[in-house]
Scaffold this motif. Structure first.
Motif, PDB file in Angstrom:
ATOM      1  N   UNK A  86       0.865  -1.192   0.000  1.00 46.09           N
ATOM      2  CA  UNK A  86       0.000   0.000   0.000  1.00 46.09           C
ATOM      3  C   UNK A  86       0.896   1.235   0.000  1.00 46.09           C
ATOM      4  N   UNK A  87       1.577   1.418  -1.114  1.00 48.15           N
ATOM      5  CA  UNK A  87       2.637   2.412  -1.229  1.00 48.15           C
ATOM      6  C   UNK A  87       2.081   3.804  -1.474  1.00 48.15           C
ATOM      7  N   UNK A  88       2.982   4.781  -1.380  1.00 44.17           N
ATOM      8  CA  UNK A  88       2.619   6.158  -1.620  1.00 44.17           C
ATOM      9  C   UNK A  88       2.697   6.538  -3.079  1.00 44.17           C
ATOM     10  N   UNK A  89       2.610   7.816  -3.332  1.00 44.63           N
ATOM     11  CA  UNK A  89       2.540   8.298  -4.707  1.00 44.63           C
ATOM     12  C   UNK A  89       3.900   8.361  -5.379  1.00 44.63           C
ATOM     13  N   UNK A  90       4.990   8.243  -4.610  1.00 44.55           N
ATOM     14  CA  UNK A  90       6.329   8.294  -5.180  1.00 44.55           C
ATOM     15  C   UNK A  90       7.149   7.116  -4.675  1.00 44.55           C
ATOM     16  N   UNK A  91       7.925   6.468  -5.554  1.00 42.32           N
ATOM     17  CA  UNK A  91       8.781   5.359  -5.109  1.00 42.32           C
ATOM     18  C   UNK A  91       9.940   5.811  -4.247  1.00 42.32           C
ATOM     19  N   UNK A  92      10.226   7.120  -4.190  1.00 44.12           N
ATOM     20  CA  UNK A  92      11.353   7.619  -3.412  1.00 44.12           C
ATOM     21  C   UNK A  92      11.012   7.901  -1.951  1.00 44.12           C
ATOM     22  N   UNK A  93       9.741   7.817  -1.592  1.00 45.16           N
ATOM     23  CA  UNK A  93       9.322   8.093  -0.217  1.00 45.16           C
ATOM     24  C   UNK A  93       9.716   6.931   0.692  1.00 45.16           C
ATOM     25  N   UNK A  94      10.172   7.248   1.895  1.00 41.89           N
ATOM     26  CA  UNK A  94      10.527   6.223   2.863  1.00 41.89           C
ATOM     27  C   UNK A  94       9.308   5.465   3.360  1.00 41.89           C
ATOM     28  N   UNK A  95       9.453   4.138   3.484  1.00 42.31           N
ATOM     29  CA  UNK A  95       8.331   3.276   3.852  1.00 42.31           C
ATOM     30  C   UNK A  95       7.876   3.515   5.286  1.00 42.31           C
ATOM     31  N   UNK A  96       8.823   3.548   6.212  1.00 49.40           N
ATOM     32  CA  UNK A  96       8.459   3.563   7.628  1.00 49.40           C
ATOM     33  C   UNK A  96       7.776   4.870   8.034  1.00 49.40           C
ATOM     34  N   UNK A  97       8.361   6.000   7.680  1.00 47.46           N
ATOM     35  CA  UNK A  97       7.741   7.275   8.036  1.00 47.46           C
ATOM     36  C   UNK A  97       6.363   7.431   7.433  1.00 47.46           C
ATOM     37  N   UNK A  98       6.232   7.043   6.167  1.00 46.52           N
ATOM     38  CA  UNK A  98       4.935   7.101   5.480  1.00 46.52           C
ATOM     39  C   UNK A  98       3.912   6.227   6.200  1.00 46.52           C
ATOM     40  N   UNK A  99       4.320   5.030   6.585  1.00 47.71           N
ATOM     41  CA  UNK A  99       3.382   4.066   7.168  1.00 47.71           C
ATOM     42  C   UNK A  99       2.965   4.458   8.577  1.00 47.71           C
ATOM     43  N   UNK A 100       3.908   4.828   9.425  1.00 48.38           N
ATOM     44  CA  UNK A 100       3.514   5.195  10.794  1.00 48.38           C
ATOM     45  C   UNK A 100       2.723   6.491  10.812  1.00 48.38           C
ATOM     46  N   UNK A 101       2.825   7.291   9.735  1.00 46.19           N
ATOM     47  CA  UNK A 101       2.023   8.509   9.630  1.00 46.19           C
ATOM     48  C   UNK A 101       0.644   8.301   9.049  1.00 46.19           C
ATOM     49  N   UNK A 102       0.283   7.067   8.744  1.00 43.86           N
ATOM     50  CA  UNK A 102      -1.044   6.743   8.205  1.00 43.86           C
ATOM     51  C   UNK A 102      -0.945   6.075   6.859  1.00 43.86           C
ATOM     52  N   UNK A 103      -0.444   6.797   5.859  1.00 48.98           N
ATOM     53  CA  UNK A 103      -0.217   6.189   4.554  1.00 48.98           C
ATOM     54  C   UNK A 103      -1.452   6.117   3.677  1.00 48.98           C
ATOM     55  N   UNK A 104      -1.799   7.236   3.027  1.00 45.23           N
ATOM     56  CA  UNK A 104      -2.955   7.277   2.132  1.00 45.23           C
ATOM     57  C   UNK A 104      -2.463   7.092   0.700  1.00 45.23           C
ATOM     58  N   UNK A 105      -2.565   5.875   0.181  1.00 42.88           N
ATOM     59  CA  UNK A 105      -2.119   5.579  -1.172  1.00 42.88           C
ATOM     60  C   UNK A 105      -3.276   5.339  -2.119  1.00 42.88           C
TER      61      UNK A 105
END
Length: 407
Positions: free
Chosen positions: A112-131
């Motif tokens: 359930x990734x973000x809009x860019x492949x360069x974004x860090x997984x952990x920070x994005x995920x613990x912050x919610x992660x709207x993909x």
């Protein structure tokens, strides 16, 4: 073994900076960690020396300059392991979504990734992660199965549904102020090909298209995620991703929006591998969720000058999950890349709920608005249990209940 950099050392300047060009931080020391033991040592060193503590992998989501702090960089801890039988990925805190996409795609699986492949997984995920798969499969935080976390006292703990369950709940959307996540395990999903892209129109029929959109979303299936953009250069853009089994259905479902918008100027919609469907995003200087697009709000947004506006559809699985992240019951969010005019501010005050979303929040003083009152109170209790002294207080931090109660 970790590398320690002080001001004046070779590599210090390269590693102290965030991606935000407005920040120019000068930490007292930068630690480049390679192992979990390095992370624990950095936490204990900062505590022993009385230094503030901050963590950064890719630099996304860094909103304050950590002057005088010990800055822990985790970008060297970028391991990615995929278990295709269990449909689970295990990643280190330096992994980026591009690493996970590349590892999962050969098995027909997707994170359930973000809009860019360069974004860090952990920070994005613990912050919610709207993909772009969130309406079908939920926020990235809700897919987490297990985390290993270095807590404020330097201990390494495992958090899952059975062990440290309160901490497990908090790190799935409550942000990074509960400890340093050194390993994250999360579900992968059987998504390989999607119908995705964007169609660009002139702005002449923007108001009619937004009026159509507020009716159209009521029938949109969970497999279809959309956002409407009003761009600075006077265009209307419909961005969409359909991840259902019958990809031809995606075009049929979107046809009413395109008809409302008028003749297209450009069309990049196509069937592509999910790993190649980077969709981009809008910088969120202003964010709110709304329960409906009223005529007043539509008129204000359409006529807002020198601004990019993004209206995004939530709902689906997001609304049915019950994790810590976000306000789940609002079907739409509104993002502006500027401070809005009084007209838009007034319209949002009437139609919005006054919310934010941690991944889109540049202002550390508004963290509370990213959560429901009940979840905010619960997060503060968890913070008090695991970090009563607010050692992890940099950036978008949750304050311990005891500190706020005694203020």
């Amino acid at each position: 073994m970790s590398i320690h950099l002080q001001p004046g050392d070779a590599g210090y300047d390269d590693n102290r900076k965030a991606l935000n060009p407005a920040l120019d931080p000068y930490p007292a020391e930068v630690v480049l960690a390679e192992t979990t033991a390095d992370v624990r040592a950095a936490v204990l060193s900062a505590r022993r020396r009385g230094l503030a503590f901050a963590v950064q992998a890719t630099g996304h989501g860094t909103h304050v300059a950590h002057d005088g702090a010990l800055l822990l960089r985790t970008h060297r801890m970028a391991s990615v392991l995929v278990d295709p039988d269990r449909r689970i990925a295990k990643v280190g805190p330096g992994a980026r979504w591009g690493d996970v996409l590349a590892a999962a795609a050969p098995f027909g699986l997707a994170p359930l990734s973000g809009s860019s492949p360069d974004v860090g997984v952990t920070g994005y995920t613990v912050g919610g992660g709207l993909g772009w798969l969130a309406r079908r499969h939920g926020l990235a935080a809700d897919s987490v199965q297990r985390a290993r976390i270095v807590t404020a006292d330097g201990e390494l703990v495992t958090a899952d549904a059975d062990r440290n369950a309160d901490l497990f709940w908090a790190v799935r959307g409550g942000g990074g102020s509960f400890g340093v996540v050194t390993d994250l395990e999360f579900r992968l999903y059987p998504v390989s090909r999607v119908y995705a892209g964007a169609v660009t129109f002139g702005r002449e029929r923007a108001a009619e298209t937004l009026a159509c959109y507020r009716r159209w979303i009521e029938q949109a299936p969970d497999e279809l995620s959309t956002a409407l953009l009003l761009t600075r250069d006077g265009r209307l853009v419909v961005k969409a991703m359909y991840s259902g089994d019958d990809l031809d259905r995606g075009r049929r479902l979107l046809a009413p929006l395109w008809q409302a918008a008028g003749p297209p100027l450009a069309d990049t919609m196509q069937v592509v591998d999910y790993a190649g469907a980077a969709m981009g995003g809008t910088f969120a200087r202003t964010f709110d969720q709304v329960r409906a697009l009223s005529d007043d709000l539509v008129h204000a947004l359409v006529n807002e000058p020198d601004t990019t506006v993004e209206i995004r559809h939530w709902g689906g699985r997001i609304a049915r999950d019950t994790g810590a992240a976000a306000h789940r019951d609002a079907p739409l969010s509104v993002i502006l890349d500027t401070v809005p005019s009084a007209r838009v501010t007034d319209a949002l005050a009437r139609d919005g709920i006054g919310s934010s979303f941690l991944n889109f929040l540049p202002d550390p003083s508004r963290v509370e608005t990213a959560f429901t009152p009940a979840n905010w109170a619960a997060l503060r209790r968890v913070k008090a249990a695991y970090d009563p002294g607010a050692f992890f207080s940099a950036g978008l931090a949750v304050p311990p209940a005891a500190l706020q109660a005694s203020a």
